[in-house]
Write a protein that holds these residues in place. Structure first.
Motif, PDB file in Angstrom:
ATOM      1  N   ILE A 119       0.838  -1.202   0.000  1.00  0.00           N
ATOM      2  CA  ILE A 119       0.000   0.000   0.000  1.00  0.00           C
ATOM      3  C   ILE A 119       0.869   1.246   0.000  1.00  0.00           C
ATOM      4  O   ILE A 119       0.596   2.213  -0.713  1.00  0.00           O
ATOM      5  CB  ILE A 119      -0.939  -0.012   1.225  1.00  0.00           C
ATOM      6  N   PHE A 120       1.927   1.236   0.794  1.00  0.00           N
ATOM      7  CA  PHE A 120       2.840   2.381   0.853  1.00  0.00           C
ATOM      8  C   PHE A 120       3.420   2.675  -0.531  1.00  0.00           C
ATOM      9  O   PHE A 120       3.522   3.840  -0.939  1.00  0.00           O
ATOM     10  CB  PHE A 120       3.959   2.084   1.850  1.00  0.00           C
ATOM     11  N   HIS A 121       3.783   1.646  -1.259  1.00  0.00           N
ATOM     12  CA  HIS A 121       4.390   1.844  -2.579  1.00  0.00           C
ATOM     13  C   HIS A 121       3.389   2.335  -3.620  1.00  0.00           C
ATOM     14  O   HIS A 121       3.799   2.828  -4.669  1.00  0.00           O
ATOM     15  CB  HIS A 121       5.038   0.543  -3.045  1.00  0.00           C
ATOM     16  N   HIS A 122       2.112   2.199  -3.360  1.00  0.00           N
ATOM     17  CA  HIS A 122       1.134   2.754  -4.287  1.00  0.00           C
ATOM     18  C   HIS A 122       0.994   4.264  -4.122  1.00  0.00           C
ATOM     19  O   HIS A 122       0.491   4.945  -5.016  1.00  0.00           O
ATOM     20  CB  HIS A 122      -0.226   2.083  -4.096  1.00  0.00           C
ATOM     21  N   PHE A 123       1.423   4.797  -2.976  1.00  0.00           N
ATOM     22  CA  PHE A 123       1.400   6.244  -2.763  1.00  0.00           C
ATOM     23  C   PHE A 123       2.786   6.845  -2.975  1.00  0.00           C
ATOM     24  O   PHE A 123       2.941   7.829  -3.685  1.00  0.00           O
ATOM     25  CB  PHE A 123       0.883   6.556  -1.362  1.00  0.00           C
ATOM     26  N   PHE A 124       3.807   6.269  -2.350  1.00  0.00           N
ATOM     27  CA  PHE A 124       5.197   6.664  -2.600  1.00  0.00           C
ATOM     28  C   PHE A 124       5.779   5.666  -3.602  1.00  0.00           C
ATOM     29  O   PHE A 124       6.535   4.772  -3.248  1.00  0.00           O
ATOM     30  CB  PHE A 124       5.992   6.656  -1.295  1.00  0.00           C
ATOM     31  N   ASP A 130      12.217   8.380  -6.900  1.00  0.00           N
ATOM     32  CA  ASP A 130      13.263   8.812  -7.834  1.00  0.00           C
ATOM     33  C   ASP A 130      13.467  10.318  -7.796  1.00  0.00           C
ATOM     34  O   ASP A 130      14.595  10.810  -7.940  1.00  0.00           O
ATOM     35  CB  ASP A 130      12.909   8.380  -9.263  1.00  0.00           C
ATOM     36  N   ILE A 131      12.385  11.071  -7.609  1.00  0.00           N
ATOM     37  CA  ILE A 131      12.517  12.528  -7.486  1.00  0.00           C
ATOM     38  C   ILE A 131      13.362  12.886  -6.267  1.00  0.00           C
ATOM     39  O   ILE A 131      14.251  13.749  -6.330  1.00  0.00           O
ATOM     40  CB  ILE A 131      11.110  13.169  -7.379  1.00  0.00           C
ATOM     41  N   ILE A 132      13.112  12.203  -5.155  1.00  0.00           N
ATOM     42  CA  ILE A 132      13.875  12.481  -3.933  1.00  0.00           C
ATOM     43  C   ILE A 132      15.332  12.085  -4.101  1.00  0.00           C
ATOM     44  O   ILE A 132      16.249  12.833  -3.737  1.00  0.00           O
ATOM     45  CB  ILE A 132      13.238  11.744  -2.739  1.00  0.00           C
ATOM     46  N   VAL A 133      15.586  10.895  -4.648  1.00  0.00           N
ATOM     47  CA  VAL A 133      16.961  10.406  -4.806  1.00  0.00           C
ATOM     48  C   VAL A 133      17.763  11.311  -5.741  1.00  0.00           C
ATOM     49  O   VAL A 133      18.893  11.714  -5.427  1.00  0.00           O
ATOM     50  CB  VAL A 133      16.947   8.960  -5.331  1.00  0.00           C
ATOM     51  N   THR A 236       2.616  17.169  -6.399  1.00  0.00           N
ATOM     52  CA  THR A 236       1.657  16.816  -7.439  1.00  0.00           C
ATOM     53  C   THR A 236       1.635  15.312  -7.686  1.00  0.00           C
ATOM     54  O   THR A 236       0.560  14.715  -7.867  1.00  0.00           O
ATOM     55  CB  THR A 236       1.992  17.556  -8.736  1.00  0.00           C
ATOM     56  N   ALA A 237       2.807  14.676  -7.674  1.00  0.00           N
ATOM     57  CA  ALA A 237       2.869  13.233  -7.913  1.00  0.00           C
ATOM     58  C   ALA A 237       2.170  12.455  -6.804  1.00  0.00           C
ATOM     59  O   ALA A 237       1.430  11.491  -7.076  1.00  0.00           O
ATOM     60  CB  ALA A 237       4.330  12.796  -8.038  1.00  0.00           C
ATOM     61  N   VAL A 238       2.370  12.852  -5.552  1.00  0.00           N
ATOM     62  CA  VAL A 238       1.759  12.134  -4.437  1.00  0.00           C
ATOM     63  C   VAL A 238       0.240  12.322  -4.436  1.00  0.00           C
ATOM     64  O   VAL A 238      -0.526  11.371  -4.221  1.00  0.00           O
ATOM     65  CB  VAL A 238       2.372  12.597  -3.104  1.00  0.00           C
ATOM     66  N   VAL A 239      -0.221  13.559  -4.686  1.00  0.00           N
ATOM     67  CA  VAL A 239      -1.662  13.817  -4.698  1.00  0.00           C
ATOM     68  C   VAL A 239      -2.332  13.073  -5.852  1.00  0.00           C
ATOM     69  O   VAL A 239      -3.453  12.562  -5.708  1.00  0.00           O
ATOM     70  CB  VAL A 239      -1.931  15.333  -4.778  1.00  0.00           C
ATOM     71  N   ASP A 240      -1.655  12.983  -6.996  1.00  0.00           N
ATOM     72  CA  ASP A 240      -2.218  12.212  -8.114  1.00  0.00           C
ATOM     73  C   ASP A 240      -2.392  10.744  -7.747  1.00  0.00           C
ATOM     74  O   ASP A 240      -3.375  10.105  -8.159  1.00  0.00           O
ATOM     75  CB  ASP A 240      -1.320  12.345  -9.344  1.00  0.00           C
ATOM     76  N   ASN A 241      -1.463  10.203  -6.973  1.00  0.00           N
ATOM     77  CA  ASN A 241      -1.600   8.817  -6.526  1.00  0.00           C
ATOM     78  C   ASN A 241      -2.799   8.646  -5.595  1.00  0.00           C
ATOM     79  O   ASN A 241      -3.478   7.613  -5.610  1.00  0.00           O
ATOM     80  CB  ASN A 241      -0.324   8.370  -5.818  1.00  0.00           C
ATOM     81  N   HIS A 463       3.685  12.629   3.757  1.00  0.00           N
ATOM     82  CA  HIS A 463       3.909  11.423   4.537  1.00  0.00           C
ATOM     83  C   HIS A 463       2.785  11.226   5.549  1.00  0.00           C
ATOM     84  O   HIS A 463       2.254  10.130   5.717  1.00  0.00           O
ATOM     85  CB  HIS A 463       5.250  11.534   5.251  1.00  0.00           C
ATOM     86  N   HIS A 464       2.389  12.297   6.230  1.00  0.00           N
ATOM     87  CA  HIS A 464       1.245  12.209   7.149  1.00  0.00           C
ATOM     88  C   HIS A 464       0.009  11.748   6.406  1.00  0.00           C
ATOM     89  O   HIS A 464      -0.682  10.829   6.801  1.00  0.00           O
ATOM     90  CB  HIS A 464       0.969  13.596   7.753  1.00  0.00           C
ATOM     91  N   LYS A 465      -0.262  12.423   5.309  1.00  0.00           N
ATOM     92  CA  LYS A 465      -1.487  12.176   4.561  1.00  0.00           C
ATOM     93  C   LYS A 465      -1.528  10.751   4.036  1.00  0.00           C
ATOM     94  O   LYS A 465      -2.547  10.084   4.119  1.00  0.00           O
ATOM     95  CB  LYS A 465      -1.562  13.182   3.408  1.00  0.00           C
ATOM     96  N   ASN A 466      -0.415  10.268   3.537  1.00  0.00           N
ATOM     97  CA  ASN A 466      -0.428   8.952   2.928  1.00  0.00           C
ATOM     98  C   ASN A 466      -0.402   7.838   3.966  1.00  0.00           C
ATOM     99  O   ASN A 466      -0.887   6.745   3.705  1.00  0.00           O
ATOM    100  CB  ASN A 466       0.740   8.810   1.963  1.00  0.00           C
ATOM    101  N   GLN A 467       0.175   8.102   5.139  1.00  0.00           N
ATOM    102  CA  GLN A 467       0.070   7.095   6.189  1.00  0.00           C
ATOM    103  C   GLN A 467      -1.387   6.915   6.587  1.00  0.00           C
ATOM    104  O   GLN A 467      -1.873   5.811   6.789  1.00  0.00           O
ATOM    105  CB  GLN A 467       0.908   7.501   7.410  1.00  0.00           C
ATOM    106  N   GLN A 468      -2.101   8.019   6.683  1.00  0.00           N
ATOM    107  CA  GLN A 468      -3.529   7.923   6.993  1.00  0.00           C
ATOM    108  C   GLN A 468      -4.274   7.227   5.859  1.00  0.00           C
ATOM    109  O   GLN A 468      -5.175   6.432   6.094  1.00  0.00           O
ATOM    110  CB  GLN A 468      -4.086   9.323   7.217  1.00  0.00           C
ATOM    111  N   ASN A 469      -3.923   7.528   4.618  1.00  0.00           N
ATOM    112  CA  ASN A 469      -4.578   6.885   3.484  1.00  0.00           C
ATOM    113  C   ASN A 469      -4.301   5.390   3.459  1.00  0.00           C
ATOM    114  O   ASN A 469      -5.159   4.593   3.074  1.00  0.00           O
ATOM    115  CB  ASN A 469      -4.108   7.530   2.182  1.00  0.00           C
TER     116      ASN A 469
END
Length: 496
Positions: A119-124, A130-133, A236-241, A463-469
């Protein structure tokens, strides 16, 4: 008695037949005159000049008594908006505007996931990491001269960034926020050994120090057009996910939240009513049942002229946030900052009904609804338009609650509480964003005050938002889950 009634009925039928024959003869005479050329044919639209002239004459001759009768049946707003005092009778159980066209729950590939890490990998996903790295490595390369050893600033990779996110998430679950980073990596048995087995404390500090989400070389150019340039691509990438992995339930909520931040930022806000008085204001669209976050928009004030310049009015913000659920038969709950008759009409065209409190200064409201001083406590007043209902409720002395709804078409009042059904439905669905704002306090990732820079704040937002998601998706999946907290399992797998 029945014989006399039959005779009267036959007499009326004969009179109607004779009148129809007279009308037919008159029509034939008119047709003959048209054929002789004594009448000129004219093409007229549905609103002809003759009809308009007749309406004008009729309106001029309308008596004052008829106007008084009309005002007894309707309320009139300051701008001339007419509200009926009585609702129309509906012959259907559910109107078309309240029909859900897409079932709520996980959609797409996320329906097949089995573990919290998936589930985590579907959001991150790979794109986000790759953007972060990529951008973190660019910034690390500029800092080699500041350290005696080149190994301190060696390039990072996908696995190490995953491990960093796992440490931050696990430290939040263990409620280690505001704890010095050195205390997390002690080997005296006071802290979980998973922290020091994942990476060293020095490497952890360096990654937090040089964590970046955009190209540092082109940031100045992009900031001239976009105040949110440092995180625009990642955000934008995280919100699109979030938009594509979950279908919202029937009830949704839009409200503002304040992500606590006291650093330097041109669009930092001060809202004394929020738990964090200083921070970044974010408009959020949340599921009122599962508290899943479907869309976010960071408020940055007036943008420079360019592609990112947009209207910041309440109407425009709600219209943009509701994009993922347009045409799907959802209901939206808003507070009086967003609610207006114009918003209700706009969203109803996209099959989105609304329920919300409305301010008294709106010109569409009748004076009778705004002034409630002489009304008894517990009384309700309703006004109706096509596909729109207005209610005024007096819960206590000198307090008047005004709501407008396009989901309700009746004046139903709950017998147990004495409150209108509109208010009960509003109270049941208004807390989506408020609950969303409280839950992330469990996952505070800031591990030490010296790391409270803007980069850590931006890491907290998605990170907060996606952990809740992830938790919301876990609860919605049609399978049993282990009793161990899903966030702990995801963090351990990331650190592995």
């Amino acid at each position: 008695m029945s014989y006399e009634a039959d005779q009267q009925r036959l007499q009326r039928l004969m009179e109607e037949c004779f009148s129809d024959e007279d009308d037919c003869e008159a029509d034939d005479a008119v047709d003959d005159e048209v054929e002789d050329g004594r009448f000129e044919e004219r093409e007229e639209n549905t609103d002809t000049e003759q009809e308009l002239e007749f309406d004008d004459v009729e309106s001029d001759q309308e008596s004052s008594e008829e106007r008084k009768v009309n005002t007894r049946l309707v309320f009139i707003g300051k701008d001339g908006t007419i509200w009926r005092k009585h609702c129309k009778q509906r012959k259907v159980r559910r109107t078309i505007k309240n029909i859900v066209t897409q079932l709520p729950g996980p959609i797409g590939p996320v329906r097949l996931v089995k573990t919290p890490l998936e589930i985590f990998h579907h959001f991150f996903d790979q794109n986000v990491l790759d953007i972060i790295v990529e951008n973190t490595n660019k910034y690390l390369a500029t800092a080699e001269a500041n350290y005696s050893r080149a190994t301190y600033t060696r390039p990072t990779n996908f696995i190490e960034i995953q491990a960093l996110l796992g440490i931050l998430l696990l430290s939040g679950v263990k409620k280690s926020n505001h704890l010095n980073a050195e205390d997390l990596f002690k080997s005296n048995g006071t802290c979980p050994e998973i922290f020091r087995l994942t990476m060293s404390c020095q490497r952890f500090r360096i990654l937090l120090r040089y964590l970046r989400f955009d190209d540092i070389d082109t940031r100045a150019e992009r900031k001239s057009l976009d105040k949110l340039a440092p995180i625009r691509e990642l955000f934008t990438a995280v919100v699109d996910n979030c938009k594509k992995n979950y279908s919202l339930s029937h009830s949704t909520t839009i409200d503002e939240k304040l992500e606590g931040f006291r650093g330097r930022c041109s669009f930092r806000q001060y809202i004394p009513s929020k738990p964090n008085k200083y921070g970044i204001k974010i408009y959020a669209l949340c599921d009122a049942k599962m508290f899943y976050t479907a869309n976010l928009e960071v408020y940055v004030g007036a943008q420079p002229e360019g592609p990112f310049s947009q209207n910041n009015s309440a109407l425009a913000v709600v219209d943009r946030l509701c994009e993922p659920m347009k045409g799907k038969g959802r209901n939206l709950t808003t507070d009086n900052f967003f609610t207006s008759t114009e918003l209700s009409e706009l969203l109803l065209r996209h099959k989105i009904t609304t329920v919300g409190t409305i301010r008294k200064n709106k010109r569409a409201l009748p004076r009778e609804f705004v002034e409630g001083k002489n009304r008894p406590i517990g009384s309700s007043m309703f006004g109706f338009r096509d596909d729109c209902t207005l209610v005024s409720y007096i819960p206590k002395k000198n307090k008047n609650v005004l709501l407008i709804s396009t989901m309700h078409d009746d004046d139903l009042v709950n017998e147990a509480t004495g409150k209108p059904q509109i208010i009960l439905d509003y109270n049941a669905t208004k807390g989506g964003v408020d609950t969303h704002e409280l839950i992330p306090k469990i996952y505070q990732e800031q591990c030490a005050p010296e790391f409270g820079n803007f980069a850590i704040l931006i890491l907290k937002l998605p990170h907060h938002k996606n952990q809740q998601n992830q938790d919301a998706v876990n609860c919605a999946l049609p399978r049993k889950t282990e009793k161990l907290d899903s966030s702990v399992r995801a963090a351990r797998r990331l650190c592995a």
